[in-house]
Design a protein around this motif. Structure first.
Motif, PDB file in Angstrom:
ATOM      1  N   ALA A  23       0.881  -1.206  -0.205  1.00 19.32           N
ATOM      2  CA  ALA A  23       0.038  -0.041  -0.010  1.00 19.32           C
ATOM      3  C   ALA A  23       0.793   1.291   0.067  1.00 19.32           C
ATOM      4  CB  ALA A  23      -0.817  -0.128   1.373  1.00 19.32           C
ATOM      5  N   ALA A  24       1.892   1.327   0.751  1.00 13.04           N
ATOM      6  CA  ALA A  24       2.837   2.370   0.756  1.00 13.04           C
ATOM      7  C   ALA A  24       3.475   2.702  -0.540  1.00 13.04           C
ATOM      8  CB  ALA A  24       3.989   2.107   1.871  1.00 13.04           C
ATOM      9  N   ASP A  26       2.189   1.811  -3.555  1.00 12.52           N
ATOM     10  CA  ASP A  26       1.293   2.354  -4.434  1.00 12.52           C
ATOM     11  C   ASP A  26       0.857   3.614  -4.088  1.00 12.52           C
ATOM     12  OD1 ASP A  26       0.972  -0.378  -5.581  1.00 12.52           O
ATOM     13  OD2 ASP A  26      -0.835  -0.830  -4.364  1.00 12.52           O
ATOM     14  N   GLN A  27       1.004   4.000  -2.973  1.00 12.40           N
ATOM     15  CA  GLN A  27       0.683   5.621  -2.647  1.00 12.40           C
ATOM     16  C   GLN A  27       1.777   6.363  -3.047  1.00 12.40           C
ATOM     17  OE1 GLN A  27      -0.171   6.327   1.404  1.00 12.40           O
ATOM     18  NE2 GLN A  27      -0.680   8.547   1.054  1.00 12.40           N
ATOM     19  N   GLN A  30       1.443   6.584  -6.727  1.00 14.28           N
ATOM     20  CA  GLN A  30       0.490   7.670  -7.239  1.00 14.28           C
ATOM     21  C   GLN A  30       1.134   9.043  -6.931  1.00 14.28           C
ATOM     22  OE1 GLN A  30      -2.913   6.586  -4.856  1.00 14.28           O
ATOM     23  NE2 GLN A  30      -3.327   4.911  -6.192  1.00 14.28           N
ATOM     24  N   SER A  31       1.736   9.134  -5.858  1.00 15.26           N
ATOM     25  CA  SER A  31       2.285  10.716  -5.655  1.00 15.26           C
ATOM     26  C   SER A  31       3.371  11.018  -6.568  1.00 15.26           C
ATOM     27  CB  SER A  31       2.860  10.601  -4.332  1.00 15.26           C
ATOM     28  OG  SER A  31       2.254  10.480  -3.175  1.00 15.26           O
ATOM     29  N   THR A  47      10.063  13.927  -2.732  1.00 17.21           N
ATOM     30  CA  THR A  47       9.570  12.566  -2.392  1.00 17.21           C
ATOM     31  C   THR A  47      10.692  11.690  -2.563  1.00 17.21           C
ATOM     32  OG1 THR A  47       7.340  13.413  -3.230  1.00 17.21           O
ATOM     33  CG2 THR A  47       7.794  11.034  -2.984  1.00 17.21           C
TER      34      THR A  47
END
Length: 123
Positions: A23-24, A26-27, A30-31, A47
């Motif tokens: 999940a991290a 994927d996030q 996306q960022s 980032t």
């Protein structure tokens, strides 16, 4: 009964830890895609730095709308971010990517990013 409850709790906890990195990731992807689409090179750089990542190490694992980061940047008109991405990649990877041919065959032949791609690819 107490043993079964502990086993169930351990299984749930183990599942939570296993799915958390996915999940991290994927996030994070996306960022990165949203920063590329917004042509926000500084946010992309921050980032990557905050997550201690080198773009050349994660480049092949990130796709935005089914495109590589460079192709997505070209399609989004994110010229500054595309230049940043290209400079972070090895010249051999840029040369082998086929991004120049993709851009020309998809109507982006006049994009200023093509010059950066050609310079980095050595041709």
């Amino acid at each position: 009964m107490k043993c079964k409850l502990l086993t169930l709790a351990a299984a749930i906890a183990a599942t939570a830890f296993v799915s958390s990195p996915v999940a991290a990731n994927d996030q994070l992807a996306q960022s990165i895609c949203s920063y590329v689409a917004a042509d926000n090179r500084n946010a992309l750089r921050k980032t990557l730095s905050d997550n201690r990542l080198r773009l050349s190490n994660v480049y092949s694992g990130i796709q935005c709308d089914g495109l590589t980061l460079v192709r997505f940047a070209i399609r989004s008109g994110a010229n500054d971010t595309a230049d940043f991405i290209i400079k972070q990649l090895p010249g051999s990877q840029v040369a082998a990517s086929g991004d120049i041919e993709w851009a020309q065959s998809n109507g982006f032949g006049s994009s200023p990013v093509i010059e950066s791609l050609q310079a980095r690819a050595g041709g």
